[in-house]
Design a protein around this motif. Structure first.
Motif, mmCIF file in Angstrom:
data_model
loop_
_atom_site.group_PDB
_atom_site.id
_atom_site.type_symbol
_atom_site.label_atom_id
_atom_site.label_comp_id
_atom_site.label_asym_id
_atom_site.label_seq_id
_atom_site.Cartn_x
_atom_site.Cartn_y
_atom_site.Cartn_z
ATOM 1 N N ALA A 1 11.835 2.530 -5.399
ATOM 2 C CA ALA A 1 11.400 1.141 -5.598
ATOM 3 C C ALA A 1 10.794 0.556 -4.318
ATOM 4 O O ALA A 1 9.776 -0.150 -4.382
ATOM 5 C CB ALA A 1 12.576 0.288 -6.068
ATOM 6 N N SER B 1 6.932 -0.518 -4.192
ATOM 7 C CA SER B 1 6.630 -1.929 -3.947
ATOM 8 C C SER B 1 5.695 -2.103 -2.757
ATOM 9 O O SER B 1 4.985 -3.104 -2.668
ATOM 10 C CB SER B 1 7.912 -2.731 -3.720
ATOM 11 O OG SER B 1 8.484 -2.428 -2.465
ATOM 12 N N ARG C 1 10.880 -6.754 1.886
ATOM 13 C CA ARG C 1 10.243 -6.816 0.571
ATOM 14 C C ARG C 1 10.865 -7.926 -0.269
ATOM 15 O O ARG C 1 10.174 -8.721 -0.887
ATOM 16 C CB ARG C 1 10.401 -5.471 -0.133
ATOM 17 C CG ARG C 1 9.777 -5.437 -1.516
ATOM 18 C CD ARG C 1 10.303 -4.313 -2.344
ATOM 19 N NE ARG C 1 11.729 -4.548 -2.568
ATOM 20 C CZ ARG C 1 12.511 -3.769 -3.267
ATOM 21 N NH1 ARG C 1 12.043 -2.675 -3.791
ATOM 22 N NH2 ARG C 1 13.779 -4.049 -3.438
ATOM 23 N N MET D 1 9.053 -11.326 -1.710
ATOM 24 C CA MET D 1 9.016 -11.612 -3.144
ATOM 25 C C MET D 1 9.591 -12.998 -3.444
ATOM 26 O O MET D 1 9.037 -13.743 -4.253
ATOM 27 C CB MET D 1 9.754 -10.527 -3.922
ATOM 28 C CG MET D 1 9.016 -9.198 -3.919
ATOM 29 S SD MET D 1 9.932 -7.869 -4.710
ATOM 30 C CE MET D 1 9.776 -8.328 -6.417
#
Length: 71
Positions: free
Chosen positions: A8, A12, A56, A60
């Protein structure tokens, strides 16, 4: 760190396994093994991965907050 988390993080960031390996100072084979659950990152790589994951997640959340703001 679970294989799903590693995958992930890489996805991402929009990186292929080779570029991700370069970023972490390891090899493509190592990244592949981590993502398949055949081996696990060393502590120094886990620290790097957790920092990438935190960055990350912060980005987000920031983007989500911007979307909810009205001007």
């Amino acid at each position: 760190m679970r294989k799903e988390e590693i995958l992930a993080i890489r996805k991402s960031m929009g990186l292929n396994q080779g570029r991700f390996a370069e970023l972490l100072g390891t090899t493509l084979t190592t990244i592949c093994r981590w993502e398949k659950g055949k081996s696990f990152p060393r502590i120094k790589h886990i620290v790097m991965l957790k920092r990438l994951q935190l960055n990350r997640d912060c980005i987000m959340r920031f983007k989500q907050n911007l979307n909810h703001m009205t001007i």
